[in-house]
Design an enzyme around this catalytic site. Structure first.
Site, PDB file in Angstrom:
ATOM      1  N   ARG A 173      -4.909  17.628  38.836  1.00 32.05           N
ATOM      2  CA  ARG A 173      -5.025  17.883  37.400  1.00 32.05           C
ATOM      3  C   ARG A 173      -6.429  17.490  36.941  1.00 32.05           C
ATOM      4  O   ARG A 173      -6.754  16.308  36.848  1.00 32.05           O
ATOM      5  CB  ARG A 173      -3.976  17.110  36.597  1.00 32.05           C
ATOM      6  CG  ARG A 173      -4.108  17.368  35.096  1.00 32.05           C
ATOM      7  CD  ARG A 173      -2.875  16.965  34.303  1.00 32.05           C
ATOM      8  NE  ARG A 173      -2.648  15.533  34.222  1.00 32.05           N
ATOM      9  CZ  ARG A 173      -1.741  14.958  33.436  1.00 32.05           C
ATOM     10  NH1 ARG A 173      -0.971  15.721  32.657  1.00 32.05           N
ATOM     11  NH2 ARG A 173      -1.580  13.656  33.428  1.00 32.05           N
ATOM     12  N   ASP A 458       0.173   6.233  29.380  1.00 31.30           N
ATOM     13  CA  ASP A 458      -1.074   6.914  29.682  1.00 31.30           C
ATOM     14  C   ASP A 458      -1.710   7.373  28.380  1.00 31.30           C
ATOM     15  O   ASP A 458      -1.253   7.001  27.292  1.00 31.30           O
ATOM     16  CB  ASP A 458      -0.874   8.063  30.679  1.00 31.30           C
ATOM     17  CG  ASP A 458      -0.060   9.226  30.114  1.00 31.30           C
ATOM     18  OD1 ASP A 458       0.242   9.238  28.897  1.00 31.30           O
ATOM     19  OD2 ASP A 458       0.271  10.137  30.893  1.00 31.30           O
TER      20      ASP A 458
END
Length: 557
Positions: A173, A458
């Site tokens: 990613r 996150d």
């Protein structure tokens, strides 16, 4: 050797970051030439699409409500097209582990028993220069099975003895389109972090991955519309041509984590169809996107405490059902959301209760037709695997067996924000403040995946925390507390709570809590809403670097 204290220009790319271990293996002259080509071909279009995001946000603020696009109706109504067949290593994705690309996580992920690993340069990675370059080194080593690590405490980490076919398929990613990489300049311009992460991984590993029977696979984050997906497709086409790799080798799974993208899921698959692998329900960023886009649209879009916004809320059910339908209709994989729980072996009772919630979440996803789901910790791999094994059995996915033909496109369902049960509480405000500040402090120290209260936080969850604070403050009388009375969430009251929560934090020498408080408060309490928390946080990274780098990048300290 590159100099360690001065910028250097190679093949028209200026490297302004401090020298990193094994940098010469990654920033080769040929690799830099490849990056420069991508930048010159695509950075202008990226800038146009980022401007388009601002225009779309302004339209929503002025009262326009997203809907399915009339100009792409023929794509949605054409039943004949499908995405490319599932690629090797992507046919069975029942459990995917996610995490940053540091060396320890890389080894743990490869040993986890998951079917895939989302190797993350984005929300669970803090984009320091050392993290971004080190991550490329780690992936290069992992693909070639040449990786080990010894912690400062002396603990050794090595690849286990599982067979090659049992290693997770790596899916990288890269950073979102909005993030720059200020340590690499082409013609004086910072490169897009997305093109740096994609380009270096693809350049160094694509042919090696093909030799090993898989391919260069990617997760695409923060996509807001099908035009941004088209840009990625153009990048893939050019990159494959430049390296002489067959078209269609790259495969991409797009995270549907913005409210605007939710109205264009089939169009996104269509734009990427020769390179498409699937869509993912990026739940936390999706909630952040709803708050961000509708933050000033009145009480119908004011959400309750973050803990109350579950996947069973009407808007979330509509979103996930329509995602599965779109994927399976077009032959693509539908991947579910994150199980963020971090097991705590010191509290077996609490641990088992949390694992029960994970099982419930994964059972819902598997029953809804998802082909796989995410976990944040290796101990959750067997839990999620057991659930999907029970549903899938010997089959590798549900693309053909669970088409979700009972679901129809539903614009009102996607925007049913007011139907979210729950309330705003003082505890919820305090939790957002504490978690947000703690996370930003961790991020500024280079750790983008922070375990806080047994949950893996996150950047997406931090974005929710600060965005809810901003929205509640600016919602006026519509953001009343559940505790009763007439109390609303005001800037002055939040500041008092923030001071209290900050005072409870245990400090240590060298921590970044003072910086974290400034960054978080600056985004949560600001008069004008910053689009991304990570942008001012990234400035903090840059402010600590050499004046020569700042001058070249044009970035103020």
């Amino acid at each position: 050797m590159y100099p360690t204290d001065q910028p250097i220009t190679l093949n028209s790319v200026t490297i302004t970051g401090p020298h990193q271990p094994r940098q010469e293996e990654i920033l080769t002259t040929d690799a830099l030439d490849f990056l420069a080509t991508l930048h010159r071909r695509f950075n202008g279009r990226r800038a146009e699409l980022l401007t388009r995001r601002e225009e779309m946000r302004q339209r929503i603020s002025e009262g326009w409500t997203p809907d399915f696009l009339p100009e792409t109706r023929t794509i949605r109504e054409d039943d004949s097209w499908r995405v490319a067949p599932l690629a090797p290593g992507l046919k069975d994705r029942r459990v995917e582990i996610t995490g940053p690309v540091d060396r320890k996580m890389t080894i743990n992920a490869m040993n986890s028993g998951a079917k895939c690993w989302l190797a993350d340069f984005e929300d669970s990675s803090s984009p320091s220069w050392s993290n971004m370059l080190g991550g490329q080194v780690n992936l290069r080593d992992a693909i070639r099975r040449q990786i080990d690590f010894t912690s400062p405490e002396g603990k050794e980490y090595k690849l286990g003895g599982v067979q090659l076919v049992d290693r997770p398929t790596i899916i990288v990613r890269p950073r979102g389109w909005h993030l720059d990489e200020d340590h690499l300049l082409v013609d004086g311009e910072p490169m897009a972090g997305a093109l740096v992460d994609f380009g270096l991984y693809f350049f160094h590993n694509a042919k090696e991955l093909l030799r090993r029977g898989v391919g260069p696979y990617f997760y695409l984050p923060k996509t807001e519309n099908h035009l941004e997906a088209r840009l990625w497709n153009c990048v893939f086409v050019v990159a494959q041509d430049l390296l002489g790799i067959p078209q269609g080798t790259v495969r991409a799974t797009v995270l549907i984590e913005t409210i605007t993208a939710a109205f264009e899921m089939e169009e996104i698959l269509y734009q990427l169809r020769n390179h498409a692998a699937g869509l993912n329900a990026g739940r936390w960023d999706y909630i952040f996107s709803i708050i961000k886009n509708f933050r000033d649209r009145g009480e119908d879009f004011v959400l309750p405490d973050r803990a109350d916004v579950t996947m069973t809320a009407p808007m979330m059910r509509s979103y996930t059902d329509q995602l599965v339908r779109a994927c399976h209709r077009r032959g693509a994989s539908a991947i579910g959301g994150m199980a963020a729980f971090i097991p705590n072996r010191r509290d077996p009772e609490a641990n088992e209760k949390a694992l029960d919630k994970v099982r419930e979440d994964k059972t819902r996803e598997a029953s809804d037709g998802f082909d796989g789901s995410w976990v944040a910790h290796p101990d959750l791999v067997p839990v999620a695997m057991e659930v999907f094994d029970a549903v899938l059995g010997e089959t590798r996915n549900q693309i053909r067996s669970n088409r979700r033909e009972d679901v129809q496109p539903d614009a009102e369902g996607l925007l049913a924000v007011s139907g979210t049960p729950g309330s705003i509480t003082e505890a919820g405000v305090r939790m957002n403040l504490e978690v947000g500040i703690r996370y930003v402090e961790s991020w500024l120290r280079g750790n983008g995946a922070a375990a806080i209260h047994n949950l893996m936080e996150d950047a997406a969850t931090a974005e929710i925390s600060r965005s809810q604070i901003w929205q509640w403050i600016n919602a006026g009388s519509t953001a009343r507390l559940a505790e009763g009375g007439e109390r609303t969430v005001t800037r002055e009251w939040v500041q008092e709570l923030m001071d209290e929560e900050f005072g409870r934090i245990d400090r240590a020498e060298g921590d970044r809590f003072d910086d974290a408080l400034e960054v978080f408060a600056g985004s949560a309490l600001a008069e004008e809403y910053p689009d991304f928390l990570t942008l001012p946080a990234y400035r903090r990274f840059l402010s600590a670097t050499a004046p020569a780098r700042q001058e070249l990048a044009g970035t103020p300290a």
